[in-house]
Design an enzyme around this catalytic site. Structure first.
Site, mmCIF file in Angstrom:
data_model
loop_
_atom_site.group_PDB
_atom_site.id
_atom_site.type_symbol
_atom_site.label_atom_id
_atom_site.label_comp_id
_atom_site.label_asym_id
_atom_site.label_seq_id
_atom_site.Cartn_x
_atom_site.Cartn_y
_atom_site.Cartn_z
ATOM 1 N N CYS A 149 -1.632 -4.225 4.955
ATOM 2 C CA CYS A 149 -0.423 -3.805 4.238
ATOM 3 C C CYS A 149 0.156 -2.603 4.957
ATOM 4 C CB CYS A 149 -0.688 -3.546 2.765
ATOM 5 S SG CYS A 149 -2.169 -2.596 2.388
ATOM 6 N N SER A 150 -0.226 -1.409 4.566
ATOM 7 C CA SER A 150 0.249 -0.238 5.288
ATOM 8 C C SER A 150 -0.623 0.951 4.922
ATOM 9 C CB SER A 150 1.694 0.066 4.943
ATOM 10 O OG SER A 150 1.784 0.321 3.570
ATOM 11 N N CYS A 151 -1.931 0.746 4.894
ATOM 12 C CA CYS A 151 -2.852 1.847 4.637
ATOM 13 C C CYS A 151 -2.584 2.922 5.683
ATOM 14 C CB CYS A 151 -4.290 1.357 4.717
ATOM 15 S SG CYS A 151 -4.645 0.085 3.478
ATOM 16 N N CYS B 212 -1.993 -0.892 10.190
ATOM 17 C CA CYS B 212 -2.684 -1.540 9.079
ATOM 18 C C CYS B 212 -2.134 -2.952 9.037
ATOM 19 C CB CYS B 212 -2.426 -0.845 7.747
ATOM 20 S SG CYS B 212 -3.145 -1.772 6.370
#
Lengths: 214, 102
Positions: A122-124, A119
């Site tokens: 962000c950090s999906c 991602c």
């Protein structure tokens, strides 16, 4: 598995066991407490709901959910076909669905394509299937390099792909989260679903690892 | 599979749960949250490499504080006053006793 609030000792805390006062949490920990207190006082949140969410993510959700899906897909061709076409209803039947309303997409590794998930925003991450992402998934280094130089990143995970196998990198978003269906290792033909499940690693479902024969 | 703690520190878990709960209660949509968080990460990432641990959740916290301030759910001064109140509570509570604001 917390180590408690003593993971961060402030300079004015005493290092011996005779603390005159409680160990002071770190600055961000205090800010989180402040935010939580204010929102609770305003009736915007329910502290019990927070505990429930933490319990769920610590104890009930984790890579074993994803491994369950992968092992089922390896064992049941119809399940796999349906999963690859439209994962959401298939996963919902197993009780896995996104709390944030996100869609799940399963991408299959084959002899010609290796899939890898990142991602860049962000950090999906597919929380219902893999739990909370590991630190490296959230790092700037992984988020920027996975797209730019995936083979190099894979090599650092100990994964070297044959020249003929293309690497496809999937960039997750808040709406769409990807799960990699790794290749079933050779020599596992006679193995049942539960035993297969034990072979599937978290990293293999992010595309940063391969599943190896027992 | 090697079991790994889901969160590295208690406050990471608390902050994560707080955000998920606010979203589920309808205070903001998840894509909006992700866009804001991504923008804050980007701004911080330009200055230094974020390691995905404490750094990452500090940026997360900054994003949530800004969002709550903007929506009027929690004012900036109220937040810093409450932070100070908690700090004072920790400082006056004998070690081993439960820490309360009162």
């Amino acid at each position: 598995m917390y180590v408690g609030f003593h993971d961060r000792v402030m300079p004015h805390d005493h290092s011996d066991h005779d603390h005159p006062h409680s160990l002071l949490p770190s600055d961000p920990a205090l800010r989180v407490k402040a935010l939580e207190t204010i929102l609770t006082q305003k009736g915007l949140i329910d502290p019990a709901a927070l505990d429930e969410i933490i319990d769920t993510y610590e104890n009930k959700i984790g890579p074993k959910n994803g491994a369950h899906v992968v092992a089922r897909a390896w064992s049941d061709p119809d399940f796999k076909a349906a999963l690859l076409v439209d994962a959401d209803p298939v996963l919902a039947e197993l009780g896995y669905y996104g709390r944030q309303g996100e869609h799940m997409v399963v991408v299959e590794n084959t002899e010609t394509v290796h899939n890898m998930v990142v991602c860049t925003l962000c950090s999906c991450y597919p929380w219902p299937l893999l739990g909370i992402p590991p630190g490296w998934y959230k790092s700037d280094a992984y988020r920027s390099r996975a797209v730019r130089e995936p083979r190099k990143v894979l090599a650092e995970f100990g994964v070297t792909l044959p020249e003929g196998q293309a690497v496809r990198v999937w960039d997750s978003t808040a709406e769409v989260r990807y799960l990699v269906l790794p290749q079933r290792p050779e020599g596992t033909e006679g193995i049942d679903e539960a035993a297969l499940m034990a072979l599937v690693t978290r990293d293999s479902m992010i595309g940063c690892g391969l599943v190896v024969s027992p | 599979m090697t079991p790994e703690p889901s969160f590295e520190a208690p406050w990471h878990a608390q902050l994560f749960a707080l955000t998920v709960h606010l979203n589920e209660a309808g205070h903001f949509a998840w894509p909006d949250w992700a866009a804001r968080f991504g923008a804050t990460l980007k701004r911080h990432g330009l200055a230094k490499e974020l390691n995905g641990g404490d750094d990452y959740f500090i940026v997360w916290l900054e994003t949530l504080e800004a969002l709550m301030t903007e929506t009027g759910a929690a004012e900036a001064t109220a937040l810093s006053d409450m932070r100070a109140a908690w700090e004072a509570a920790y400082m006056r509570t004998p070690h081993g006793q439960p820490v309360t604001l009162d």
